[in-house]
Design a protein around this motif. Structure first.
Motif, mmCIF file in Angstrom:
data_model
loop_
_atom_site.group_PDB
_atom_site.id
_atom_site.type_symbol
_atom_site.label_atom_id
_atom_site.label_comp_id
_atom_site.label_asym_id
_atom_site.label_seq_id
_atom_site.Cartn_x
_atom_site.Cartn_y
_atom_site.Cartn_z
ATOM 1 N N VAL A 21 45.166 52.964 43.277
ATOM 2 C CA VAL A 21 45.897 52.053 44.157
ATOM 3 C C VAL A 21 46.259 52.765 45.452
ATOM 4 O O VAL A 21 46.036 52.247 46.546
ATOM 5 N N ARG A 22 46.791 53.963 45.341
ATOM 6 C CA ARG A 22 47.172 54.735 46.524
ATOM 7 C C ARG A 22 45.958 54.984 47.423
ATOM 8 O O ARG A 22 46.025 54.791 48.642
ATOM 9 N N SER A 23 44.853 55.377 46.833
ATOM 10 C CA SER A 23 43.641 55.677 47.593
ATOM 11 C C SER A 23 43.087 54.429 48.292
ATOM 12 O O SER A 23 42.723 54.478 49.472
ATOM 13 N N LYS A 24 43.030 53.329 47.578
ATOM 14 C CA LYS A 24 42.485 52.101 48.160
ATOM 15 C C LYS A 24 43.366 51.541 49.264
ATOM 16 O O LYS A 24 42.865 51.071 50.287
ATOM 17 N N LEU A 25 44.677 51.576 49.078
ATOM 18 C CA LEU A 25 45.571 51.082 50.122
ATOM 19 C C LEU A 25 45.517 51.978 51.351
ATOM 20 O O LEU A 25 45.559 51.491 52.481
ATOM 21 N N ALA A 26 45.423 53.282 51.141
ATOM 22 C CA ALA A 26 45.321 54.211 52.270
ATOM 23 C C ALA A 26 44.054 53.933 53.079
ATOM 24 O O ALA A 26 44.090 53.903 54.312
ATOM 25 N N ALA A 27 42.946 53.696 52.392
ATOM 26 C CA ALA A 27 41.681 53.437 53.078
ATOM 27 C C ALA A 27 41.676 52.084 53.788
ATOM 28 O O ALA A 27 41.199 51.967 54.920
ATOM 29 N N GLU A 30 45.425 51.993 56.295
ATOM 30 C CA GLU A 30 45.817 53.135 57.109
ATOM 31 C C GLU A 30 47.341 53.159 57.327
ATOM 32 O O GLU A 30 47.828 53.145 58.455
ATOM 33 N N PRO A 31 48.094 53.215 56.234
ATOM 34 C CA PRO A 31 49.557 53.136 56.360
ATOM 35 C C PRO A 31 50.172 54.386 56.961
ATOM 36 O O PRO A 31 49.657 55.481 56.811
ATOM 37 N N THR A 32 51.304 54.175 57.627
ATOM 38 C CA THR A 32 52.094 55.298 58.111
ATOM 39 C C THR A 32 53.072 55.744 57.031
ATOM 40 O O THR A 32 53.615 56.837 57.100
ATOM 41 N N HIS A 33 53.300 54.889 56.043
ATOM 42 C CA HIS A 33 54.165 55.185 54.907
ATOM 43 C C HIS A 33 53.619 54.425 53.710
ATOM 44 O O HIS A 33 53.311 53.241 53.811
ATOM 45 N N LEU A 34 53.478 55.115 52.573
ATOM 46 C CA LEU A 34 52.955 54.472 51.366
ATOM 47 C C LEU A 34 53.620 55.093 50.146
ATOM 48 O O LEU A 34 53.639 56.310 49.993
#
Length: 127
Positions: A21-27, A30-34
């Motif tokens: 989940v973290r990897s997919k949302l980051a990709a 492109e969050p500044t905070h996750l």
């Protein structure tokens, strides 16, 4: 902010589903905070199970979008997980400006267990 999330009844997630989940949302966003929080134990699951997650996503991609559209972006990024191991997902989706002005995450209600039908006592959830 981590303390407020932990006080809400979960632990910072590091299981396999949470990492995905973290990897997919980051990709995708492109969050500044996750932040990814595992709330599985609050819902009868094992810690690290990743069946019930909460995410806090702060992204410029949310600029100008209403909350429903922001949630749709998160759901689109996690469609495979939502179709499989992830049973429930709580989402806080903010722009960087919103996060800067208010970094508090609203508390989620406690899990009551069972289905809504069982809670009403109408027997609809019984075999």
């Amino acid at each position: 902010m981590r303390g407020a999330l932990l006080a809400a009844g979960g632990a910072m997630a590091d299981g396999p589903v949470a990492r995905t989940v973290r990897s997919k949302l980051a990709a995708a966003l492109e969050p500044t905070h996750l932040q990814v929080l595992d709330e599985s134990p609050r819902h009868g699951g094992a810690a690290g199970a990743g069946t019930h997650l909460a995410v806090v996503v702060v992204s410029g991609r949310f600029e100008g979008l209403p909350p429903l559209q922001r949630h749709r972006l998160v759901h689109a990024a996690l469609s495979a997980e939502l179709a499989g191991p992830l049973h429930a997902l709580a989402i806080v989706a903010r722009t960087p400006q919103q996060w800067e002005s208010d970094p508090n995450v609203p508390p989620r209600p406690p899990c009551m267990g069972g289905s809504k039908h069982e809670q009403r006592g109408d027997g609809a959830g019984e075999p």
